[in-house]
Motif scaffolding. Structure first.
Motif, PDB file in Angstrom:
ATOM      1  N   TRP A 303       0.819  -1.203   0.000  1.00 10.45           N
ATOM      2  CA  TRP A 303       0.000   0.000   0.000  1.00 10.45           C
ATOM      3  C   TRP A 303       0.859   1.262   0.000  1.00 10.45           C
ATOM      4  N   GLU A 304       0.279   2.336  -0.600  1.00  6.90           N
ATOM      5  CA  GLU A 304       0.892   3.662  -0.525  1.00  6.90           C
ATOM      6  C   GLU A 304      -0.176   4.692  -0.171  1.00  6.90           C
ATOM      7  N   GLY A 393       2.946 -10.460  -7.784  1.00  9.26           N
ATOM      8  CA  GLY A 393       3.856 -11.600  -7.921  1.00  9.26           C
ATOM      9  C   GLY A 393       4.018 -12.388  -6.643  1.00  9.26           C
ATOM     10  N   MET A 394       3.663 -11.803  -5.502  1.00 10.10           N
ATOM     11  CA  MET A 394       3.689 -12.519  -4.218  1.00 10.10           C
ATOM     12  C   MET A 394       2.301 -13.043  -3.857  1.00 10.10           C
ATOM     13  N   ASN A 395       1.397 -13.022  -4.824  1.00 13.42           N
ATOM     14  CA  ASN A 395       0.017 -13.447  -4.605  1.00 13.42           C
ATOM     15  C   ASN A 395      -0.687 -12.540  -3.605  1.00 13.42           C
ATOM     16  N   LEU A 396      -0.299 -11.261  -3.611  1.00 14.82           N
ATOM     17  CA  LEU A 396      -0.928 -10.246  -2.777  1.00 14.82           C
ATOM     18  C   LEU A 396      -1.523  -9.174  -3.680  1.00 14.82           C
ATOM     19  N   GLN A 397      -2.162  -8.187  -3.066  1.00 10.89           N
ATOM     20  CA  GLN A 397      -2.818  -7.118  -3.806  1.00 10.89           C
ATOM     21  C   GLN A 397      -2.134  -5.786  -3.511  1.00 10.89           C
ATOM     22  N   TYR A 398      -2.294  -4.846  -4.451  1.00 12.30           N
ATOM     23  CA  TYR A 398      -1.706  -3.525  -4.272  1.00 12.30           C
ATOM     24  C   TYR A 398      -2.810  -2.497  -4.134  1.00 12.30           C
ATOM     25  N   SER A 399      -2.684  -1.649  -3.111  1.00  9.07           N
ATOM     26  CA  SER A 399      -3.635  -0.575  -2.867  1.00  9.07           C
ATOM     27  C   SER A 399      -2.888   0.750  -2.821  1.00  9.07           C
ATOM     28  N   SER A 400      -3.526   1.794  -3.307  1.00  6.50           N
ATOM     29  CA  SER A 400      -2.888   3.103  -3.331  1.00  6.50           C
ATOM     30  C   SER A 400      -3.949   4.186  -3.262  1.00  6.50           C
ATOM     31  N   ASN A 413      -6.517   7.163 -13.533  1.00  3.19           N
ATOM     32  CA  ASN A 413      -5.574   6.198 -12.984  1.00  3.19           C
ATOM     33  C   ASN A 413      -6.161   5.278 -11.928  1.00  3.19           C
ATOM     34  N   VAL A 414      -7.372   5.543 -11.468  1.00  3.85           N
ATOM     35  CA  VAL A 414      -7.994   4.685 -10.447  1.00  3.85           C
ATOM     36  C   VAL A 414      -7.997   3.206 -10.850  1.00  3.85           C
ATOM     37  N   PRO A 415      -8.269   2.851 -12.125  1.00  4.56           N
ATOM     38  CA  PRO A 415      -8.310   1.427 -12.461  1.00  4.56           C
ATOM     39  C   PRO A 415      -6.963   0.711 -12.423  1.00  4.56           C
ATOM     40  N   ASP A 416      -5.850   1.447 -12.233  1.00  4.48           N
ATOM     41  CA  ASP A 416      -4.529   0.860 -12.392  1.00  4.48           C
ATOM     42  C   ASP A 416      -4.036   0.087 -11.181  1.00  4.48           C
ATOM     43  N   VAL A 417      -4.788   0.070 -10.083  1.00  2.49           N
ATOM     44  CA  VAL A 417      -4.380  -0.673  -8.895  1.00  2.49           C
ATOM     45  C   VAL A 417      -5.493  -1.634  -8.506  1.00  2.49           C
ATOM     46  N   ASN A 418      -5.132  -2.613  -7.681  1.00  5.77           N
ATOM     47  CA  ASN A 418      -6.119  -3.612  -7.280  1.00  5.77           C
ATOM     48  C   ASN A 418      -7.211  -3.037  -6.394  1.00  5.77           C
ATOM     49  N   ALA A 419      -6.810  -2.199  -5.440  1.00  3.11           N
ATOM     50  CA  ALA A 419      -7.786  -1.642  -4.492  1.00  3.11           C
ATOM     51  C   ALA A 419      -7.517  -0.148  -4.327  1.00  3.11           C
ATOM     52  N   PRO A 420      -8.118   0.690  -5.154  1.00  2.82           N
ATOM     53  CA  PRO A 420      -7.918   2.131  -5.014  1.00  2.82           C
ATOM     54  C   PRO A 420      -8.468   2.628  -3.684  1.00  2.82           C
ATOM     55  N   GLU A 421      -7.765   3.614  -3.113  1.00  4.84           N
ATOM     56  CA  GLU A 421      -8.155   4.122  -1.802  1.00  4.84           C
ATOM     57  C   GLU A 421      -8.275   5.638  -1.839  1.00  4.84           C
ATOM     58  N   CYS A 422      -9.307   6.161  -1.152  1.00  5.98           N
ATOM     59  CA  CYS A 422      -9.478   7.598  -0.985  1.00  5.98           C
ATOM     60  C   CYS A 422      -9.376   7.911   0.508  1.00  5.98           C
ATOM     61  N   ARG A 447     -13.297  -5.191  -6.416  1.00 10.87           N
ATOM     62  CA  ARG A 447     -14.017  -5.752  -5.269  1.00 10.87           C
ATOM     63  C   ARG A 447     -13.955  -4.810  -4.073  1.00 10.87           C
ATOM     64  N   VAL A 448     -12.830  -4.125  -3.909  1.00  6.99           N
ATOM     65  CA  VAL A 448     -12.626  -3.259  -2.765  1.00  6.99           C
ATOM     66  C   VAL A 448     -12.334  -1.837  -3.244  1.00  6.99           C
ATOM     67  N   ILE A 449     -13.087  -0.893  -2.707  1.00  7.58           N
ATOM     68  CA  ILE A 449     -12.811   0.538  -2.884  1.00  7.58           C
ATOM     69  C   ILE A 449     -12.633   1.077  -1.477  1.00  7.58           C
ATOM     70  N   SER A 450     -11.407   1.399  -1.143  1.00 10.68           N
ATOM     71  CA  SER A 450     -11.026   1.616   0.249  1.00 10.68           C
ATOM     72  C   SER A 450     -11.066   3.093   0.630  1.00 10.68           C
ATOM     73  N   ASN A 451     -11.029   3.322   1.943  1.00  5.52           N
ATOM     74  CA  ASN A 451     -11.055   4.683   2.458  1.00  5.52           C
ATOM     75  C   ASN A 451     -10.250   4.760   3.745  1.00  5.52           C
ATOM     76  N   GLU A 452      -9.321   5.708   3.791  1.00  7.63           N
ATOM     77  CA  GLU A 452      -8.646   6.044   5.041  1.00  7.63           C
ATOM     78  C   GLU A 452      -9.600   6.947   5.809  1.00  7.63           C
ATOM     79  N   MET A 453     -10.199   6.398   6.833  1.00 11.47           N
ATOM     80  CA  MET A 453     -11.397   7.010   7.428  1.00 11.47           C
ATOM     81  C   MET A 453     -11.140   7.570   8.822  1.00 11.47           C
TER      82      MET A 453
END
Length: 1002
Positions: A303-304, A393-400, A413-422, A447-453
């Motif tokens: 994640w970033e 490549g580690m069978n994990l997901q990337y969120s940003s 650019n939202v579609p470019d990561v596995n789990a975009p976060e706002c 599947r996941v649209i994340s939020n730093e809440m």
């Protein structure tokens, strides 16, 4: 060869948003509605001060989060945002050191032991970079500008201005037609931000722009002559690229023999080289075999965070090549146009630049700026894809937190990561803002649209749980379906830190969740379980959305303001999201059966506000959509042209005007889109009729349950929803996990109408499954005296709870039966609870303030209350913090009239609560509108009722702010900080007796 194919497959999957389990309907363990799986639950951002802390306490904190209902943590090595911490040792305890790897393993092991999942940043602080060599090509680059006027004699001889500050990229000359001073913004959300109070604005003659770098000698000398002109003559602009060497964590050591000496450096976010610098560091310093195995077992998202790196101009050395390839011309002579408002538009809003250059063209040069930002977005995409490929490549997901603060079109650019976060902070809880971010993610089936809440300015130790839940509900209404709560703190001792312990942001932002907060073990778990069940319903199925709204901006506003300002869609219940025309090129953006993205959100119309800016590609795609049957509504008239290149939009304006002639394109006045849609046969999936404002989402689950979420905003409301289904409705209670058939509804013309009554900011979840035709009958009209019901395990019989008061209408059943008089009994009347004994458990500082490991020193005081008032109104506890225990008695049964049971209605319990009757704890209840069935717990005689109410810690802490340190710093607040807040149970509590009436529905 096989490895190369796997890497290529991972790249392609990440590019199109199709990595293993990031898509709607992924074959993962969701758990159940009652008990969602760890991966589906909310997580905490967990701030690790540094790797010197006790790993056993870190593990305890993580496991405590799990016990309280979280699915794990987002493990963030914080390092105090780069503040120099006296006594800290970065070289020994910094990111990637052996000490860090050990504590990283301890955190992973804690998740494994507790059955949780862990997110991890790819760098310290916000994940913006890693320790690296100073000559690493993947570090952040900047473009600096030096400018000088050409003497009036028309010749320049000498060394270039700014020579030596970096590698010369371009030297541009232009005739200056005019200049003036302009004011820059001076107010920033971030305290202490750099302020450039003013800038000089130059208007340049477009035809005189010329690039001269080939004329510069190796020592920076230049000899050029220019035509003599009137006005202000010519001006030279020299541009130099250089590494910023921006440290997202500075070093606290003078050692020079290790890569950790320089701290951690921000990487280039606009090229794949930046991603390579990050992944190379991980491969070399962190990812030993044991870490890899543990990440595979319990890792969730790499994640970033938000981009909090500063520059003069967002830049990468390859940008001229990217630009040339994308746009077919050279950017260099137009560089003067990009030196203003093209750095970090979020955290550098008060430092946008000291020079602004405009052209004497109709668009003032905006077209070239837009092309630059578009090319920058291509570089950013390469960066995102590099990290996504590596994490996948580690069978994990990337969120940003995609594009957050950057000067580019975030939606592209939202579609470019596995789990975009706002993040709730920047979005300011704007539902319309969330809809902008969520649109591209929903289109591509994330599947996941994340939020730093939950980060709220100056709300540290005072952000009540109900405020957090309101923020969450608004984000859900906008399409968000996962929450990372901001945040959980390390609860032990740390250098330079007093009690109550590690306080990231030095009291500037909420919240500091840990056992030091009274709510942590006194009701917060109920809130976390509520959020977990909410997320379950929003992740489990395919979101369906009525309308898509067009939105294009070359640099998305960091605050995500409202775009569609009309209220007609909301009033009728239309749901909508936004898409950028960049998203139209995605394979999911196709029209079939008059529906855009039929396998996904299923948009049944597009609305284009007249304030929109259409690109030439957008016009082409919109025409194709309309010709394939998608209704397109031009709201308020024809939209504007999006400037590119030289800003000549004549041909584009003609293309936009031609939209009027295309079948299925309609022009309406502002606020009339809803009426036009319905005249075309496009009606909301969820129609709304209410005396306030309701927001809804609809998720269709392949497992057979469709979920309707409704938020009643701001005030108490009553009304009904009409849903396009004839499945049987069930109340899914996110507070208890129970599922109960809806008692009252109507079905006709393929729709189900359910009446609702919602308190301010209350939410409801209704699930639809099976069919009503193969079940028992149901009520189509219920008297208001029925305040509850219980099916008791039988679908054909229901126990109605009837309170006092005249029946205002008959009970009508779907089989045609009516019951005009439910009972001959006379239920006992409702009454208020007025005499309370309040015991306050005070939470106070330890004798040794330097011992931050202490939860609190506790003692009790008692208070007699005739009404439920704020602790602020009781002088002896006005500055107290802790837990209040409110006790009274309920005589049972009532001495007059009849009762088979009773409900307790409490006022909103702002910071959580628990209720006990005769020592028995009752099930969880809705903090926004507390209603509890006491019947099973009441005994004949006196019944002891206790309401346990935690306070926030702010009122007590504010009395000693000048003594509280975190990582060597005092709170960064003015004076005594924000005012005291209300604590306690405030309002009216009442008991409503009822008689139970059995009704056969068959």
């Amino acid at each position: 060869m096989q490895t190369r194919l796997l890497c290529l497959a991972a790249l392609l999957l990440s590019q199109y948003g199709l990595a293993a389990d990031d898509q709607v309907g992924a074959k993962i363990d969701y758990g159940t509605f009652e008990n969602p799986a760890a991966r589906v639950r909310p997580r905490f951002r967990y701030w690790l001060p540094d790797a010197s802390v006790d790993p056993a306490i870190v593990q305890k904190n993580i496991k405590d989060a799990g016990v309280n209902g979280a699915g794990g943590v987002e493990f963030l090595p914080y390092f105090d945002y780069g503040n120099t911490v006296p006594g800290a040792d970065w070289v020994t305890y910094g990111f990637g050191t052996p000490a860090f790897v050990n504590i990283f393993k301890a955190a992973l092991q804690a998740h494994k032991d507790a059955g949780l999942v862990m997110d991890f940043p790819l760098g310290p602080n916000q994940g913006q970079g890693v320790p690296a060599s100073l000559d690493d090509e993947g570090l952040q680059w900047d473009l600096s500008t030096a400018s000088v006027a050409v003497p009036l004699n028309g010749s320049f001889r000498g060394q270039l201005p700014g020579w030596g500050t970096g590698e010369l990229v371009a030297l541009v000359s232009a005739q200056v037609l005019s200049s003036r001073n302009i004011s820059n913004p001076t107010n920033s959300l971030i305290p202490g931000s750099e302020v450039q109070p003013s800038a000089v604005q130059y208007v340049l003659r477009n035809s005189t722009l010329q690039e001269w770098s080939q004329n510069v000698t190796s020592t920076g000398e230049l000899n050029l002559g220019f035509p003599k002109t009137g006005g202000q003559g010519y001006r030279l602009f020299a541009f130099y690229q250089h590494r910023t060497l921006h440290q997202n964590v500075p070093s606290t050591s003078n050692m020079s023999e290790t890569i950790f000496n320089g701290g951690s450096y921000a990487v280039d976010h606009f090229s794949a080289r930046g991603a390579e610098t990050v992944t190379r560091f991980w491969d070399e310093y962190i990812l030993d075999d044991e870490v890899k195995q543990m990440l595979v077992a319990v890792g969730n998202y790499g994640w970033e965070d938000s981009m909090e790196i500063k520059s003069n101009v967002s830049w990468t050395p390859d940008l001229p090549n990217i630009f040339q390839k994308k746009h077919g011309y050279n950017i260099k002579k137009y560089l003067p146009l990009i030196v203003y408002k093209n750095n970090n538009i979020g955290i550098q809003s008060t430092a946008p630049g000291t020079i602004q250059c405009l052209l004497d063209t109709p668009d003032q040069g905006i077209g070239y700026v837009n092309d630059y930002r578009s090319a920058l977005g291509e570089g950013y995409r390469a960066y995102l894809q590099g990290l996504t490929q590596w994490v996948n490549g580690m069978n994990l997901q990337y969120s940003s937190q995609v594009g957050y603060n950057l000067n580019l079109d975030v939606l592209a650019n939202v579609p470019d990561v596995n789990a975009p976060e706002c993040e709730s902070l920047a979005f300011s809880d704007s539902i319309d803002g969330y809809r902008q971010f969520v649109g591209p993610a929903t289109l591509t089936g994330k599947r996941v649209i994340s939020n730093e809440m939950g980060a709220a300015l100056e709300k540290a130790y005072q952000h009540p749980v109900t405020a957090l839940l309101w923020e969450i509900a608004r984000a859900v209404a906008g399409g968000v379906n996962q929450f990372i709560l901001h945040g959980q703190t390390f609860s032990g001792n740390y250098v330079g830190t007093t009690w109550p312990g590690n306080t990231p942001f030095h009291f500037l932002f909420s919240e500091l969740y840990s056992e030091k907060q009274p709510s942590w073990n006194h009701g917060f778990s109920e809130a976390l379980n509520y959020v977990a069940r909410l997320q379950y319903t929003q992740q489990k199925g395919q979101p369906k959305v009525d309308v898509v709204i067009y939105n294009k901006d070359s640099a998305t506003d960091a605050q995500f303001g409202t775009i569609y300002n009309e209220t007609d869609l909301i009033e009728e219940g239309f749901t909508y999201l936004y898409l950028s025309p960049d998203n139209f090129a995605l394979p999911q953006a196709r029209v079939e059966n008059s529906t855009l993205a039929p396998d996904g959100p299923g948009f049944r119309a597009m609305i284009i506000p007249s304030s929109s800016n259409l690109t030439i590609d957008a016009v082409r795609d919109i025409k194709n959509f309309a010709r394939n049957g998608l209704p397109v509504i031009l709201s308020g008239g024809l939209p504007n042209a999006f400037y590119t290149g030289d800003g000549n939009t004549d041909s584009l304006v003609k293309e936009i005007s031609s939209l009027k002639e295309v079948q299925n394109v309609h022009i309406v006045s502002p606020g009339q889109a809803s009426k036009k849609l319905q005249s075309l046969g496009v009606v909301p999936r969820v129609q709304v009729q209410t005396n306030g404002t309701w927001y809804s989402t609809w998720h269709s689950d392949a497992g057979g349950v469709d979920y309707l979420f409704v938020l009643g905003d701001t005030v108490d409301t009553v009304g009904s929803v009409s849903v396009a289904t004839v499945k049987r409705p069930y109340v899914f209670d996110p507070w208890t996990g129970s599922r109960t058939p809806v008692l009252e509804y109507q079905q006709k013309s393929g729709r189900t109408v359910v009446p609702l009554r919602l308190a301010a900011n209350q939410t409801a979840i209704i699930g639809f499954s099976g069919t009503s035709s193969n079940t028992s009958s149901y009520a189509t009209q219920v008297p208001s005296s029925v305040i509850g019901y219980n099916y008791g395990g039988q679908t054909n019989k229901v126990q109605l709870h009837v309170s006092s008061g005249s029946a205002d209408q008959t009970l009508s059943l779907s089989n045609g039966k009516t019951i005009s008089q439910l009972t001959t009994k006379d239920p006992a009347p409702a009454y208020q609870l007025t005499n309370w004994n309040l015991t306050v458990e005070h939470w106070e500082r330890p004798g040794n303030l330097s011992d931050a490991s202490i939860i609190a020193v506790k003692h009790n005081t008692t208070h007699e209350l005739t009404s439920l008032i704020s602790w602020q109104e009781i002088p002896s506890i006005a500055n107290a913090s802790g837990v209040g225990y409110y006790t009274t008695t309920i005589p049972w049964p009532p001495t007059t009239k009849t009762a088979d049971g009773a409900y307790l209605f409490l006022p909103q319990t702002a910071n959580a609560a628990r209720v006990y009757v005769n020592g028995h704890r009752l099930p969880a209840f809705d903090f926004q509108a507390p209603k509890l069935d006491l019947s099973a717990y009441l005994v004949s005689g006196k019944n002891e009722l206790t309401v346990e109410v935690p306070s926030t810690m702010w009122n007590y802490l504010r009395t000693m702010l000048d003594e509280l340190y975190s990582a060597g710093s005092l709170p960064q607040l003015e004076g005594s900080g924000p005012d005291p807040v209300d604590n306690g149970l405030i309002g009216v509590a009442k008991v409503v007796p009822f008689v139970s009436v059995s009704v056969n529905l068959s």
